[in-house]
Design a protein around this motif. Sequence first.
Motif, PDB file in Angstrom:
ATOM      1  N   GLN A 137       0.828  -1.222   0.000  1.00  0.00           N
ATOM      2  CA  GLN A 137       0.000   0.000   0.000  1.00  0.00           C
ATOM      3  C   GLN A 137       0.856   1.264   0.000  1.00  0.00           C
ATOM      4  O   GLN A 137       0.393   2.326  -0.374  1.00  0.00           O
ATOM      5  CB  GLN A 137      -0.930   0.012   1.212  1.00  0.00           C
ATOM      6  CG  GLN A 137      -2.142  -0.907   1.029  1.00  0.00           C
ATOM      7  CD  GLN A 137      -2.182  -2.045   2.011  1.00  0.00           C
ATOM      8  OE1 GLN A 137      -1.137  -2.642   2.264  1.00  0.00           O
ATOM      9  NE2 GLN A 137      -3.338  -2.360   2.553  1.00  0.00           N
ATOM     10  N   GLU A 138       2.102   1.131   0.484  1.00  0.00           N
ATOM     11  CA  GLU A 138       3.025   2.276   0.489  1.00  0.00           C
ATOM     12  C   GLU A 138       4.393   1.775   0.095  1.00  0.00           C
ATOM     13  O   GLU A 138       4.703   0.581   0.258  1.00  0.00           O
ATOM     14  CB  GLU A 138       3.151   2.870   1.907  1.00  0.00           C
ATOM     15  CG  GLU A 138       1.989   3.682   2.383  1.00  0.00           C
ATOM     16  CD  GLU A 138       2.275   4.223   3.790  1.00  0.00           C
ATOM     17  OE1 GLU A 138       3.402   4.679   4.053  1.00  0.00           O
ATOM     18  OE2 GLU A 138       1.353   4.148   4.619  1.00  0.00           O
ATOM     19  N   PHE A 139       5.237   2.701  -0.378  1.00  0.00           N
ATOM     20  CA  PHE A 139       6.608   2.337  -0.729  1.00  0.00           C
ATOM     21  C   PHE A 139       7.568   3.326  -0.085  1.00  0.00           C
ATOM     22  O   PHE A 139       7.334   4.543  -0.133  1.00  0.00           O
ATOM     23  CB  PHE A 139       6.797   2.354  -2.248  1.00  0.00           C
ATOM     24  CG  PHE A 139       8.209   2.037  -2.679  1.00  0.00           C
ATOM     25  CD1 PHE A 139       8.681   0.727  -2.642  1.00  0.00           C
ATOM     26  CD2 PHE A 139       9.069   3.034  -3.111  1.00  0.00           C
ATOM     27  CE1 PHE A 139       9.993   0.422  -3.019  1.00  0.00           C
ATOM     28  CE2 PHE A 139      10.377   2.740  -3.499  1.00  0.00           C
ATOM     29  CZ  PHE A 139      10.835   1.428  -3.458  1.00  0.00           C
ATOM     30  N   VAL A 140       8.644   2.819   0.499  1.00  0.00           N
ATOM     31  CA  VAL A 140       9.711   3.673   1.011  1.00  0.00           C
ATOM     32  C   VAL A 140      10.961   3.410   0.167  1.00  0.00           C
ATOM     33  O   VAL A 140      11.441   2.268   0.087  1.00  0.00           O
ATOM     34  CB  VAL A 140      10.007   3.392   2.504  1.00  0.00           C
ATOM     35  CG1 VAL A 140      11.161   4.265   2.988  1.00  0.00           C
ATOM     36  CG2 VAL A 140       8.764   3.618   3.348  1.00  0.00           C
ATOM     37  N   ASP A 141      11.437   4.467  -0.466  1.00  0.00           N
ATOM     38  CA  ASP A 141      12.637   4.405  -1.306  1.00  0.00           C
ATOM     39  C   ASP A 141      13.853   4.513  -0.386  1.00  0.00           C
ATOM     40  O   ASP A 141      14.149   5.590   0.132  1.00  0.00           O
ATOM     41  CB  ASP A 141      12.548   5.575  -2.299  1.00  0.00           C
ATOM     42  CG  ASP A 141      13.822   5.805  -3.072  1.00  0.00           C
ATOM     43  OD1 ASP A 141      14.827   5.121  -2.810  1.00  0.00           O
ATOM     44  OD2 ASP A 141      13.796   6.697  -3.945  1.00  0.00           O
ATOM     45  N   LEU A 142      14.533   3.385  -0.183  1.00  0.00           N
ATOM     46  CA  LEU A 142      15.635   3.383   0.790  1.00  0.00           C
ATOM     47  C   LEU A 142      16.822   4.209   0.317  1.00  0.00           C
ATOM     48  O   LEU A 142      17.709   4.526   1.115  1.00  0.00           O
ATOM     49  CB  LEU A 142      16.086   1.938   1.073  1.00  0.00           C
ATOM     50  CG  LEU A 142      15.093   1.069   1.842  1.00  0.00           C
ATOM     51  CD1 LEU A 142      15.606  -0.367   1.947  1.00  0.00           C
ATOM     52  CD2 LEU A 142      14.817   1.621   3.237  1.00  0.00           C
ATOM     53  N   GLU A 143      16.833   4.550  -0.963  1.00  0.00           N
ATOM     54  CA  GLU A 143      17.945   5.366  -1.476  1.00  0.00           C
ATOM     55  C   GLU A 143      17.705   6.862  -1.254  1.00  0.00           C
ATOM     56  O   GLU A 143      18.653   7.637  -1.252  1.00  0.00           O
ATOM     57  CB  GLU A 143      18.162   5.076  -2.965  1.00  0.00           C
ATOM     58  CG  GLU A 143      18.653   3.649  -3.200  1.00  0.00           C
ATOM     59  CD  GLU A 143      18.720   3.268  -4.669  1.00  0.00           C
ATOM     60  OE1 GLU A 143      19.651   2.537  -5.036  1.00  0.00           O
ATOM     61  OE2 GLU A 143      17.812   3.663  -5.446  1.00  0.00           O
TER      62      GLU A 143
END
Length: 305
Positions: free
Chosen positions: A191-197
């Motif tokens: 449902q959500e995305f966290v861009d670790l970069e």
Amino acid sequence: MKAIVVTDQAAGRAGMTLTERPEPPAAINDVIVEVHASGFVPTEMDWPSTWTDRRDRDRTPSIPGHELAGVVSALGYGTTGLSVGQRVFGLTDWHRDGTLAEYVAVEARNLAPLPGDVDFTVGASLPISGLTAWQGLFQHGRLQAGQSVLVHGAAGAVGSMVTQLAREFGAYVIGTGRHADRQKTLDFGAQEFVDLENDTLDDVGGVDLVFDVIGADIQKRSAGLVRAGGTVVTIVGPPVARPANGWAVDFVVEADRAQLNEIVARVRDGRLRTNIGTVATLDDAVAALNPTERSKGKTIIRVRP
Ligand SMILES: NC(=O)c1ccc[n+]([C@@H]2O[C@H](COP(=O)([O-])OP(=O)(O)OC[C@H]3O[C@@H](n4cnc5c(N)ncnc54)[C@H](OP(=O)(O)O)[C@@H]3O)[C@@H](O)[C@H]2O)c1
């Protein structure tokens, strides 16, 4: 039979060679499987079980690859539950010769029937990723419907299974990964995305479960996000961080026929999508398993094209 072997731990994957090996004998309760497709996890090269037997004696040259789909070709003494000619898939013993070969000996209880409408390539891609996701979420993570899960590496082989199973179970899923993996992660159901970069994990808020496939600093930064009573489940070695008021668990995936049946049922009815990157023949396996560019999804070797 033809097989990929390794003899030198320092050489790792680069030391793989395609060679002739004797066909394996069937021990008590074993089946011999004519391998059609084989999966491989690169970190196998770092595991002592690739190089030694259960008494820590050198067992090289050893055959890597520990997941398969194929057809039972012989039964060991006393083996029940599977029959010659049956299509099967599953996870083989880490300490025995593996599945990057034309035949493998494996305890029958480690395998499940592979339905006729599931391709061998798909079958071989499921055991390690599927069982790891299942066991991490439901056994070690004790996930409850309505809880939130932070899934690291959610576009990867394990992470994509975790994402889909957690969503089906009624969890709220926040997937993480590299910048380029956003759409793939959302397509698998996060449902959500966290861009670790580029993003910070601090904006995530509290979660009930962290499913970690990366370790190190990412795991450390995640432990502080876990709500009271929650868990960090990691599959990359002993935990390096613990939630202040929760648990940290690491584990190695185990074979389980009932769970394999659950997983393949979901693939058949479309609830679960596998995540295959490269498919190569046994003749091309050494090159395919030593890619010059980072490959996405599982690499599957078609032992019998
Ligand atoms: N304990 C067990 O039983 C068990 C079972 C299965 C797997 N494993 C281990 O679990 C790990 C994951 O396996 P897998 O098959 O899912 O691998 P995978 O398909 O390569 O998935 C890992 C995912 O995490 C991403 N990733 C890795 N480091 C990252 C970083 N620093 N920042 C952002 N994204 C990052 C990868 O992106 P890139 O590809 O772009 O790096 C990839 O999308 C491996 O170390 C494997 O050995 C353990």
